[in-house]
Scaffold this motif. Structure first.
Motif, PDB file in Angstrom:
ATOM      1  N   ARG A 231       0.824  -1.223   0.000  1.00  0.00           N
ATOM      2  CA  ARG A 231       0.000   0.000   0.000  1.00  0.00           C
ATOM      3  C   ARG A 231       0.856   1.271   0.000  1.00  0.00           C
ATOM      4  N   ASP A 232       2.155   1.128   0.275  1.00  0.00           N
ATOM      5  CA  ASP A 232       3.031   2.295   0.279  1.00  0.00           C
ATOM      6  C   ASP A 232       3.998   2.254  -0.902  1.00  0.00           C
ATOM      7  N   GLU A 233       3.501   1.715  -2.009  1.00  0.00           N
ATOM      8  CA  GLU A 233       4.326   1.611  -3.209  1.00  0.00           C
ATOM      9  C   GLU A 233       4.849   2.970  -3.661  1.00  0.00           C
ATOM     10  N   GLN A 234       4.030   4.023  -3.493  1.00  0.00           N
ATOM     11  CA  GLN A 234       4.447   5.344  -3.966  1.00  0.00           C
ATOM     12  C   GLN A 234       5.656   5.866  -3.200  1.00  0.00           C
ATOM     13  N   SER A 235       5.750   5.566  -1.887  1.00  0.00           N
ATOM     14  CA  SER A 235       6.916   6.007  -1.119  1.00  0.00           C
ATOM     15  C   SER A 235       8.178   5.311  -1.604  1.00  0.00           C
ATOM     16  N   TRP A 236       8.071   3.997  -1.870  1.00  0.00           N
ATOM     17  CA  TRP A 236       9.228   3.256  -2.396  1.00  0.00           C
ATOM     18  C   TRP A 236       9.631   3.812  -3.763  1.00  0.00           C
ATOM     19  N   PHE A 237       8.638   4.050  -4.592  1.00  0.00           N
ATOM     20  CA  PHE A 237       8.911   4.593  -5.925  1.00  0.00           C
ATOM     21  C   PHE A 237       9.602   5.948  -5.807  1.00  0.00           C
ATOM     22  N   ARG A 238       9.108   6.788  -4.889  1.00  0.00           N
ATOM     23  CA  ARG A 238       9.650   8.143  -4.761  1.00  0.00           C
ATOM     24  C   ARG A 238      11.092   8.119  -4.242  1.00  0.00           C
ATOM     25  N   GLU A 239      11.346   7.303  -3.210  1.00  0.00           N
ATOM     26  CA  GLU A 239      12.715   7.230  -2.688  1.00  0.00           C
ATOM     27  C   GLU A 239      13.666   6.679  -3.747  1.00  0.00           C
ATOM     28  N   THR A 240      13.222   5.652  -4.459  1.00  0.00           N
ATOM     29  CA  THR A 240      14.050   5.088  -5.530  1.00  0.00           C
ATOM     30  C   THR A 240      14.339   6.139  -6.590  1.00  0.00           C
ATOM     31  N   GLU A 241      13.317   6.881  -6.967  1.00  0.00           N
ATOM     32  CA  GLU A 241      13.465   7.912  -7.994  1.00  0.00           C
ATOM     33  C   GLU A 241      14.456   8.981  -7.554  1.00  0.00           C
ATOM     34  N   ILE A 242      14.337   9.463  -6.318  1.00  0.00           N
ATOM     35  CA  ILE A 242      15.208  10.538  -5.841  1.00  0.00           C
ATOM     36  C   ILE A 242      16.641  10.050  -5.722  1.00  0.00           C
ATOM     37  N   TYR A 243      16.837   8.887  -5.114  1.00  0.00           N
ATOM     38  CA  TYR A 243      18.192   8.377  -4.924  1.00  0.00           C
ATOM     39  C   TYR A 243      18.881   8.082  -6.261  1.00  0.00           C
ATOM     40  N   ASP A 345      14.598   8.495   4.970  1.00  0.00           N
ATOM     41  CA  ASP A 345      13.185   8.458   4.570  1.00  0.00           C
ATOM     42  C   ASP A 345      12.812   9.648   3.693  1.00  0.00           C
ATOM     43  N   LEU A 346      13.072   9.511   2.397  1.00  0.00           N
ATOM     44  CA  LEU A 346      12.779  10.575   1.436  1.00  0.00           C
ATOM     45  C   LEU A 346      11.516  10.291   0.627  1.00  0.00           C
ATOM     46  N   GLY A 347      10.636   9.441   1.163  1.00  0.00           N
ATOM     47  CA  GLY A 347       9.450   9.023   0.420  1.00  0.00           C
ATOM     48  C   GLY A 347       8.444  10.118   0.143  1.00  0.00           C
ATOM     49  N   LEU A 348       8.520  11.237   0.891  1.00  0.00           N
ATOM     50  CA  LEU A 348       7.587  12.352   0.664  1.00  0.00           C
ATOM     51  C   LEU A 348       8.285  13.583   0.115  1.00  0.00           C
ATOM     52  N   ALA A 349       9.545  13.446  -0.263  1.00  0.00           N
ATOM     53  CA  ALA A 349      10.355  14.613  -0.626  1.00  0.00           C
ATOM     54  C   ALA A 349       9.829  15.326  -1.864  1.00  0.00           C
ATOM     55  N   VAL A 350      10.122  16.624  -1.916  1.00  0.00           N
ATOM     56  CA  VAL A 350       9.757  17.492  -3.038  1.00  0.00           C
ATOM     57  C   VAL A 350      11.049  18.047  -3.633  1.00  0.00           C
ATOM     58  N   MET A 351      11.134  18.091  -4.969  1.00  0.00           N
ATOM     59  CA  MET A 351      12.347  18.586  -5.633  1.00  0.00           C
ATOM     60  C   MET A 351      12.027  19.838  -6.447  1.00  0.00           C
ATOM     61  N   HIS A 352      13.030  20.704  -6.554  1.00  0.00           N
ATOM     62  CA  HIS A 352      12.843  21.941  -7.314  1.00  0.00           C
ATOM     63  C   HIS A 352      14.146  22.334  -7.996  1.00  0.00           C
ATOM     64  N   SER A 353      14.045  22.765  -9.250  1.00  0.00           N
ATOM     65  CA  SER A 353      15.198  23.247 -10.005  1.00  0.00           C
ATOM     66  C   SER A 353      14.932  24.674 -10.450  1.00  0.00           C
ATOM     67  N   ASN A 363       3.468  12.065  -6.429  1.00  0.00           N
ATOM     68  CA  ASN A 363       2.016  11.832  -6.317  1.00  0.00           C
ATOM     69  C   ASN A 363       1.688  10.954  -5.124  1.00  0.00           C
ATOM     70  N   ASN A 364       2.468  11.091  -4.043  1.00  0.00           N
ATOM     71  CA  ASN A 364       2.177  10.331  -2.825  1.00  0.00           C
ATOM     72  C   ASN A 364       1.105  11.064  -2.026  1.00  0.00           C
ATOM     73  N   PRO A 365      -0.002  10.401  -1.691  1.00  0.00           N
ATOM     74  CA  PRO A 365      -1.087  11.082  -0.971  1.00  0.00           C
ATOM     75  C   PRO A 365      -0.744  11.411   0.478  1.00  0.00           C
ATOM     76  N   ARG A 366       0.239  10.730   1.091  1.00  0.00           N
ATOM     77  CA  ARG A 366       0.621  11.021   2.469  1.00  0.00           C
ATOM     78  C   ARG A 366       1.193  12.425   2.561  1.00  0.00           C
ATOM     79  N   VAL A 367       0.944  13.107   3.680  1.00  0.00           N
ATOM     80  CA  VAL A 367       1.409  14.483   3.809  1.00  0.00           C
ATOM     81  C   VAL A 367       2.360  14.668   4.988  1.00  0.00           C
ATOM     82  N   GLY A 368       2.761  13.618   5.679  1.00  0.00           N
ATOM     83  CA  GLY A 368       3.701  13.772   6.775  1.00  0.00           C
ATOM     84  C   GLY A 368       3.138  13.266   8.097  1.00  0.00           C
TER      85      GLY A 368
END
Length: 500
Positions: A231-243, A345-353, A363-368
């Motif tokens: 159910r927390d696939e998006q957090s895994w996806f997000r951390e993988t993406e950022i790292y 734990d970077l599963g909710l991280a936001v990036m900016h350039s 697109n993770n629905p969790r907010v912290g």
């Protein structure tokens, strides 16, 4: 005629190598897919559909490639040819366990015509990949020889893990900057898959809403394996993406090793493999340990260095975007063996350039975590289109982490038991409305003990907490200012003040 054959061969090669992904088109609905081909940058990709491609050349074993597609959907309906068979599906990870059989078509009555462009395209691509692989192996061996003479000179700031009892660290060899991915953050993708499948889980060391954390062994070295629940696939996806896409290697950011999707006990597990720190989280450490003022300051400075590295944008070809954590708390800060902190734990991280002015929220629905939410998050007034807003919420949470550290610091022989922020104002598991009333309506902040004024270090920390908790987000300190002020405090505690 020849041009048409060449175009068909090139298109088939693109499909086989998984290149018809979202960067070639903007599909209206994306699905996550297993990505296993020489051009995959990470173990998952996104596209309009998932693909499985089986390629067979004469005299070679068939090769299976998995990836994503966004163009030329008609290929999904095409019949098998002498060189390729392919399959498309339209749900997340539906290509993970698909197997294909190649039914070769034959031309019995005459010699088969040779479509040279169709054959040479895949052959040349494979030759290039073999050459690149040989070059990579040579560079790994060259760096291994150099590292044997360097290990004694490298401390905590190096990229190399501690040397194991059996000899040089294998993970250290892989994590050297010359053989990592372009991000410099983890192992090359193919090595990630190798490491992940050789890790033996030893003991469960933590559980949370995301899943479990295990201590694992890889060739005698301890690693941490964070296993995400489905159910927390998006957090895994997000951390993988950022790292895998940014330059995050830093002493005070948890060291990333690999990410993989693996099958265990007839179910798919999502793994994130990182450095292992036996002290556990700062939350756990503070439960067990009281602190002297200098140790408290060491923990605070190192955590601030990690947050400042996240928040800053580094420009250049080897740069990184600015990152806001969005779930900073003592449970997401780990204590290393040298008693410095690193942020995890970077599963909710936001990036900016800045260069592209692109804000990547994910697109993770969790907010912290509600207990650590800033007032503008609780009253839903945060500007979600402004990256600075997310950094300001990190600063609010960092002030709460400083408060947790300060409570456990011994001054004149007295110290308080560990308590979470707002422990005396809200229930153990506060609701959103509980926190909103205390923080927004009553405008409460945690009580700062009067005894902190008796020590110059703790007095400086107390002043910093207050300036992290301003109701006006833009008035709060920046991570860089916190880092510099804490460093100055450690050098001259009697005279230091928080500098604006």
């Amino acid at each position: 005629m020849t041009l048409g054959i060449f175009r068909r061969g090139l298109l088939m090669l693109l499909v086989a190598l998984g290149l018809t992904r979202g960067d070639l088109a903007k599909p209206s609905k994306l699905v996550n897919c297993t990505c296993e081909n020489p051009h995959c940058k990470r173990p998952i990709c996104q596209g309009a559909w998932c693909t499985v491609v089986l390629v067979r050349e004469q005299g070679r074993h068939p090769q299976v490639y998995r990836g994503c597609g966004s163009l030329n959907e008609e290929l999904c309906l095409g019949r098998p040819t002498e060189f390729v068979n392919h399959h498309c599906c339209y749900k997340s990870f539906c290509n993970h366990n698909v197997s294909l059989m190649l039914e070769a078509t034959q031309t019995p009555s005459k010699e088969p015509e040779v479509d040279l462009p169709l054959i040479l395209g895949p052959v040349l691509a494979l030759l290039v990949l073999v050459a690149l692989g040989a070059l990579g192996l040579w560079r790994v061996r060259r760096r291994q020889e150099k590292q044997r003479g360097l290990h004694s000179d490298l401390g905590e700031s190096s990229l190399i893990l501690k040397t194991s009892e059996q000899g040089d660290s294998m993970l250290g060899d892989f994590l050297d900057s010359d053989c990592t991915t372009g991000s410099g953050s983890g192992l090359p993708f193919l090595v990630q898959r190798t490491v992940a499948r050789q890790v033996a889980l030893v003991e469960c060391v933590g559980k949370g809403r995301y899943g479990e954390v295990w201590r694992g062994l890889w060739h005698g070295e301890s690693v941490a394996v964070k296993i995400f629940s489905s159910r927390d696939e998006q957090s895994w996806f997000r951390e993988t993406e950022i790292y895998n896409t940014v330059l995050l290697r830093h002493d005070n950011i948890l060291g990333f090793i690999a990410s993989d999707m693996t099958s265990r006990n007839s179910s798919t597990q999502l793994w994130l493999i990182t450095h292992y720190h036996e002290h556990g989280s700062l939350y756990d450490f503070l439960q067990r340990q009281t602190l002297e003022p200098q140790l408290a300051l060491r923990l605070a400075v190192s955590a601030a260095c990690g947050l400042a590295h996240l928040h800053v944008e580094i420009f250049g070809t080897q740069g990184k975007p600015a990152i806001a954590h969005r779930d900073l708390k003592s449970r997401n800060v780990l204590v290393k063996s040298n008693l410095q902190c690193c942020i995890a734990d970077l599963g909710l991280a936001v990036m900016h350039s800045q260069s592209s002015d692109y804000l990547d929220i994910g697109n993770n629905p969790r907010v912290g975590t509600k207990r650590y939410m800033a007032p503008e998050v609780l009253d839903e007034q945060i500007r979600t289109d402004c990256f600075e807003s997310y950094k300001w919420t990190d600063i609010w949470a960092f002030g709460l982490v400083l408060w947790e550290i300060a409570r456990r610091t011994v001054i004149n022989g007295t110290v308080e038991d560990y308590r979470p922020p707002f422990y005396d104002m809200v229930p153990n598991d506060p609701s959103f409305e509980d926190m909103k009333k205390v923080v927004c309506v009553d405008q409460q902040t945690p009580t700062i003990p009067n005894r902190l004024t008796a020590d110059p270090v703790l007095s400086g920390l107390a002043q910093m907490m207050r300036e992290c908790w301003y109701p006006n987000p833009s008035a709060r300190l920046t991570a860089l200012r916190i880092k510099k002020s804490l460093q100055k405090l450690s050098h001259n505690p009697e005279k230091s003040k928080v500098i604006h």
